[in-house]
Each structure stands twice: as C-alpha cells, then as structure tokens.
Design a protein around this motif. Structure first.
Motif, PDB file in Angstrom:
ATOM      1  N   LEU A 292      -5.092   0.196   8.478  1.00  0.00           N
ATOM      2  CA  LEU A 292      -3.260   0.848   7.987  1.00  0.00           C
ATOM      3  C   LEU A 292      -3.701   2.162   7.717  1.00  0.00           C
ATOM      4  CD1 LEU A 292      -2.749  -2.638   5.464  1.00  0.00           C
ATOM      5  CD2 LEU A 292      -1.796  -1.912   7.974  1.00  0.00           C
ATOM      6  N   LEU A 293      -2.428   2.881   8.109  1.00  0.00           N
ATOM      7  CA  LEU A 293      -2.642   3.997   7.242  1.00  0.00           C
ATOM      8  C   LEU A 293      -0.581   4.356   6.944  1.00  0.00           C
ATOM      9  CD1 LEU A 293      -2.948   7.514   7.765  1.00  0.00           C
ATOM     10  CD2 LEU A 293      -1.629   7.725   9.770  1.00  0.00           C
ATOM     11  N   PHE A 294      -0.844   4.402   6.023  1.00  0.00           N
ATOM     12  CA  PHE A 294       0.490   4.641   5.047  1.00  0.00           C
ATOM     13  C   PHE A 294       1.047   5.365   4.223  1.00  0.00           C
ATOM     14  CE2 PHE A 294      -2.797   2.370   2.098  1.00  0.00           C
ATOM     15  CZ  PHE A 294      -2.138   2.790   1.486  1.00  0.00           C
ATOM     16  N   THR A 295       1.841   6.036   3.675  1.00  0.00           N
ATOM     17  CA  THR A 295       2.632   6.711   2.665  1.00  0.00           C
ATOM     18  C   THR A 295       2.592   5.863   1.202  1.00  0.00           C
ATOM     19  OG1 THR A 295       5.154   7.625   2.844  1.00  0.00           O
ATOM     20  CG2 THR A 295       3.597   8.709   4.659  1.00  0.00           C
ATOM     21  N   LEU A 296       2.404   6.834   0.377  1.00  0.00           N
ATOM     22  CA  LEU A 296       3.339   6.252  -0.831  1.00  0.00           C
ATOM     23  C   LEU A 296       3.702   7.407  -1.998  1.00  0.00           C
ATOM     24  CD1 LEU A 296       2.128   3.932  -2.150  1.00  0.00           C
ATOM     25  CD2 LEU A 296       0.149   5.013  -3.174  1.00  0.00           C
ATOM     26  N   ALA A 297       4.013   7.268  -2.546  1.00  0.00           N
ATOM     27  CA  ALA A 297       5.071   8.047  -3.736  1.00  0.00           C
ATOM     28  C   ALA A 297       3.609   8.243  -4.545  1.00  0.00           C
ATOM     29  CB  ALA A 297       6.590   7.421  -4.317  1.00  0.00           C
ATOM     30  N   GLN A 298       4.058   9.925  -5.135  1.00  0.00           N
ATOM     31  CA  GLN A 298       2.640  10.302  -5.710  1.00  0.00           C
ATOM     32  C   GLN A 298       2.536  10.063  -6.911  1.00  0.00           C
ATOM     33  OE1 GLN A 298       2.100  14.372  -6.161  1.00  0.00           O
ATOM     34  NE2 GLN A 298       2.707  14.939  -4.036  1.00  0.00           N
ATOM     35  N   GLU A 299       3.615   9.503  -7.894  1.00  0.00           N
ATOM     36  CA  GLU A 299       4.140   7.953  -8.581  1.00  0.00           C
ATOM     37  C   GLU A 299       3.020   7.239  -8.786  1.00  0.00           C
ATOM     38  OE1 GLU A 299       7.825   8.527  -7.944  1.00  0.00           O
ATOM     39  OE2 GLU A 299       6.467  10.189  -7.578  1.00  0.00           O
ATOM     40  N   ASP A 300       2.682   6.641  -7.352  1.00  0.00           N
ATOM     41  CA  ASP A 300       1.898   5.574  -7.201  1.00  0.00           C
ATOM     42  C   ASP A 300       0.667   5.406  -7.459  1.00  0.00           C
ATOM     43  OD1 ASP A 300       3.870   3.408  -7.732  1.00  0.00           O
ATOM     44  OD2 ASP A 300       4.849   3.201  -5.514  1.00  0.00           O
ATOM     45  N   TYR A 301       0.556   7.037  -7.538  1.00  0.00           N
ATOM     46  CA  TYR A 301      -1.733   6.775  -7.119  1.00  0.00           C
ATOM     47  C   TYR A 301      -1.911   6.494  -7.889  1.00  0.00           C
ATOM     48  CZ  TYR A 301      -5.482   9.774  -6.951  1.00  0.00           C
ATOM     49  OH  TYR A 301      -7.154  10.120  -7.022  1.00  0.00           O
ATOM     50  N   ASP A 302      -2.098   5.885  -9.469  1.00  0.00           N
ATOM     51  CA  ASP A 302      -2.670   5.449 -10.347  1.00  0.00           C
ATOM     52  C   ASP A 302      -2.878   4.265  -9.594  1.00  0.00           C
ATOM     53  OD1 ASP A 302      -2.931   7.660 -11.700  1.00  0.00           O
ATOM     54  OD2 ASP A 302      -1.397   6.982 -13.381  1.00  0.00           O
ATOM     55  N   LYS A 303      -1.675   3.775  -8.853  1.00  0.00           N
ATOM     56  CA  LYS A 303      -2.175   2.431  -8.999  1.00  0.00           C
ATOM     57  C   LYS A 303      -2.935   2.495  -7.785  1.00  0.00           C
ATOM     58  CE  LYS A 303       2.745   0.560  -9.810  1.00  0.00           C
ATOM     59  NZ  LYS A 303       4.101  -0.098  -9.137  1.00  0.00           N
ATOM     60  N   ILE A 304      -3.221   2.703  -6.709  1.00  0.00           N
ATOM     61  CA  ILE A 304      -4.235   2.689  -6.038  1.00  0.00           C
ATOM     62  C   ILE A 304      -4.988   3.277  -6.194  1.00  0.00           C
ATOM     63  CG2 ILE A 304      -2.515   2.895  -4.152  1.00  0.00           C
ATOM     64  CD1 ILE A 304      -3.440   5.575  -2.745  1.00  0.00           C
ATOM     65  N   VAL A 305      -5.649   3.861  -7.110  1.00  0.00           N
ATOM     66  CA  VAL A 305      -6.955   4.575  -7.425  1.00  0.00           C
ATOM     67  C   VAL A 305      -8.152   3.809  -7.351  1.00  0.00           C
ATOM     68  CG1 VAL A 305      -6.362   4.946  -9.523  1.00  0.00           C
ATOM     69  CG2 VAL A 305      -7.841   7.550  -8.144  1.00  0.00           C
ATOM     70  N   LEU A 306      -7.733   2.750  -7.849  1.00  0.00           N
ATOM     71  CA  LEU A 306      -8.747   2.558  -8.421  1.00  0.00           C
ATOM     72  C   LEU A 306      -9.229   1.314  -6.741  1.00  0.00           C
ATOM     73  CD1 LEU A 306      -8.322   1.531 -12.089  1.00  0.00           C
ATOM     74  CD2 LEU A 306     -10.416   2.719 -11.238  1.00  0.00           C
ATOM     75  N   ASN A 307      -8.464   1.317  -5.618  1.00  0.00           N
ATOM     76  CA  ASN A 307      -9.266   0.408  -5.083  1.00  0.00           C
ATOM     77  C   ASN A 307     -10.144   1.067  -4.097  1.00  0.00           C
ATOM     78  OD1 ASN A 307      -8.593  -0.964  -2.601  1.00  0.00           O
ATOM     79  ND2 ASN A 307      -7.208  -2.490  -3.097  1.00  0.00           N
ATOM     80  N   GLU A 308     -11.335   0.709  -3.437  1.00  0.00           N
ATOM     81  CA  GLU A 308     -11.817   1.452  -2.845  1.00  0.00           C
ATOM     82  C   GLU A 308     -11.788   1.613  -1.239  1.00  0.00           C
ATOM     83  OE1 GLU A 308     -15.885  -0.223  -3.929  1.00  0.00           O
ATOM     84  OE2 GLU A 308     -16.028   1.087  -5.578  1.00  0.00           O
TER      85      GLU A 308
END
Length: 344
Positions: A292-308
């Motif tokens: 999956l290729l997706f775009t994400l708001a910068q403020e959600d970065y912390d939510k995905i940072v831990l998903n390897e």
C-alpha cells in the motif's frame, strides 16, 4: 488422487462443474444472506458503504502456466482484488469468480485452482458467492470481482492527498519483479535445453513475492486500531514510480521521494546486484508487490513510527515542483512512469 486421473469437464457439464467446485463452501460473513446456488447472491452490509473492484487475468499476458502452479494462481487471483479493496481503506467481504478455459484443462486442474481460491478466501475471511464458467478457444482467463464494506466517510481515494503530507509505503518493493526475472530466465534456459533442470537458486523470497503475494489486511486493521485515516491511498501493482505519479496527478500535487528510504528486502537487493540490476529501479518500476502506498498528515507521524511495516519514503509538494527522486548522492531526478534510470 493419482496423478494419472483425468476427469473431462464435459463429463460433468457446466452446472455439474459449478456444483462440484463449490459444494464445500463455508459461509464466513454474516452479511451473506444468499450465496452460490441461486440466480444471484444477496448481501446486507448493515449500514456500511459498499466497495466494488474487478480484475481480469489472461494466460500469456498476466501469468505463465509453465512456472505458475494452478493453486498459487487461484490464490493470487483473489489477492490482487482484495488488495484493491484494502487500498480504499475498506474490508473485503465477498468475491465472484468467472473462468474461461480450453479443453486442455481437466476437472482436477480446476480443483487445484479452486484450492488456492478457497485458501485465500479462508485466510482473508471472504465468501465466494458466485461467478460463471465458460469455454475458451485456447488459454485460461480469470475474472474476479471483490466486494467490500467501509464505514461511511472512511473510504480513502487517490485524489485527496494534501501538500506537506508524508508519502508512506508498506513492506518491501521490487521483489516480485526480481522473482519474475528469475523465472523467465529459467524458462528460457529450459525451452532451449529441456535436459537442464530449472535452478531457482533458493530464492524463496522473490519467487514467493511473485507467485504467492499477500494483501495488506494487517495495515488496514492497524489504521483502525490506532485511529489513523490516510489522506490518500492506492495499492502498488505497477511499481512505486507509477503509483506515486497517479496520486500526484489525481491529487494535483508534486512529490519528493528519497532513494535511501525506499524499502528493498535484503534477499531482493542481493539478487538484483547478482543480475547487475539496480534495486532502486526494480522498486520504482517493478510491479505486482501489492503493498500500500499512502499519504498521511504530518501530525499522524507518531502513530505510524513504531510500525516496522511502514516506511516514510518522501512527502507531497506543490504541483509546480512535479514528482522527483533524490538519489543517495543527493542529485534530484524527475520521476518517470518507467521508473528511474540510474544510468542516465
């Protein structure tokens, strides 16, 4: 069942064949009110919105039966459609499957194909609710339609990315293309000299990426659990370049990708070097990775940072800047649909 047994399809007839291939279906979805066996299926999605996608796979164009086991083909036929449903941030629930085949296929061959179909349905919790079979002059043609559900307002399109959004991709890219390259090489050697046994060099990873891909159900579940809604999304079936350009065009934005952020599996990287191919070019213009290729708001970065399983590969820019890639050496190149040529 002995290898020599061969039941002609004509001995069952069309309805007999469908009954034979679908007799053991187990319904998994509460939304399936009527499945196979009536004039049409009936689904009630209980207030959810319905997502529908369809794909056709043609022998000689999309797959080669010289090196594609029928069971794997059945599995993959389902997966490529489920991937499109997940790409809408939706959950697949049902498929229909239509086949056209010539008389070189036996009932046993079709059973093998259906084994793969059912394995995918079971793994992803999807019901097979109908379809059609017919004869073709030559070759094997497969058409699958997948149906899914999504809560109102949760579907994610390609056209809704915003400037400044992070550009993210799941898993690894380029592996399926390298698997295809290896299998095509071995097929050519075999056709020239059938005495030579194919040597897949223990490349289980890249061969598996081509012959038995998976769809990213885990990522959609991860989004739901962590209250993440991508701003835009699509699946990667034609390579990172091509898909990024789709999002850019449909969202009317530009993008920057960093070469050193593109995720390539170590096995794929090593095999690319062995073939004197550029792993980056394989990731950019290879296909069939079904990530999956997706775009994400910068403020959600912390939510995905831990998903390897998620790599941030770049970000979206204003449209005037176009889509570019910044190489490891710091040079900026225009992104093209054929992928980026390292030797230009």
């Amino acid at each position: 069942m002995s290898e020599t047994q061969r039941t002609e399809i004509s001995s069952l007839g069309e309805f007999g064949l469908i009954d034979h291939l679908t007799k053991n279906i187990e319904i998994q979805q509460a939304s399936t009110l009527v499945g196979v066996g009536d004039d049409a299926a009936v689904i009630d999605h209980f207030g959810k919105q319905t997502v529908i996608t369809t794909d056709m796979l043609v022998e000689g164009i999309h797959f080669d039966l010289m090196y594609t086991p029928l069971k794997h083909l059945g599995y993959k036929s389902v997966i490529v459609n489920l991937s499109d449903v997940y790409a809408m941030n939706a959950t697949p629930t049902h498929i229909t499957l239509s086949l056209a085949f010539s008389n070189r296929f036996s009932v046993e061959a079709l059973e093998e194909f259906y084994e793969g179909v059912y394995a995918a349905c079971e793994r992803y919790g999807v019901d097979l609710i109908g379809g059609d079979t017919t004869s073709s002059q030559k070759g094997f043609i497969i058409s699958v339609t997948a149906i899914g559900e999504v809560a109102p307002g949760q579907a994610v399109q390609r056209s809704t990315a915003r400037k400044g959004d992070l550009l993210c991709v799941t898993g690894f890219l380029g592996g399926a293309f390298l698997g295809l390259t290896l299998l095509e090489r071995e097929k050519k050697i075999f056709l020239e000299n059938p005495q030579i046994q194919p040597d897949l060099e223990n490349q289980d990873y890249i061969v598996g990426r081509l012959l038995k891909p998976e769809a990213r159900k885990d990522i959609i579940e991860f989004f739901a659990e962590n209250d993440i809604k991508p701003t835009a999304m699509m699946d990667v079936s034609d390579g990172l370049s091509s898909e990024t350009l789709h999002i850019c065009r449909q969202s009317q934005l530009g993008a920057v990708i960093y070469e050193d952020k593109i995720p390539v599996h170590e096995s794929a990287r090593q095999f690319a070097y062995k073939l004197e191919l550029d792993p980056t070019a394989c990731a950019l213009s290879g296909g069939e990775d079904y990530e999956l290729l997706f775009t994400l708001a910068q403020e959600d970065y912390d939510k995905i940072v831990l998903n390897e399983q998620v790599s941030v590969v770049g970000y979206m820019t204003e449209p005037e800047k176009g889509a570019t890639i910044i190489t490891r050496g710091g040079n900026q190149h225009k992104l093209t649909a054929q992928g980026w040529n390292a030797f230009k």
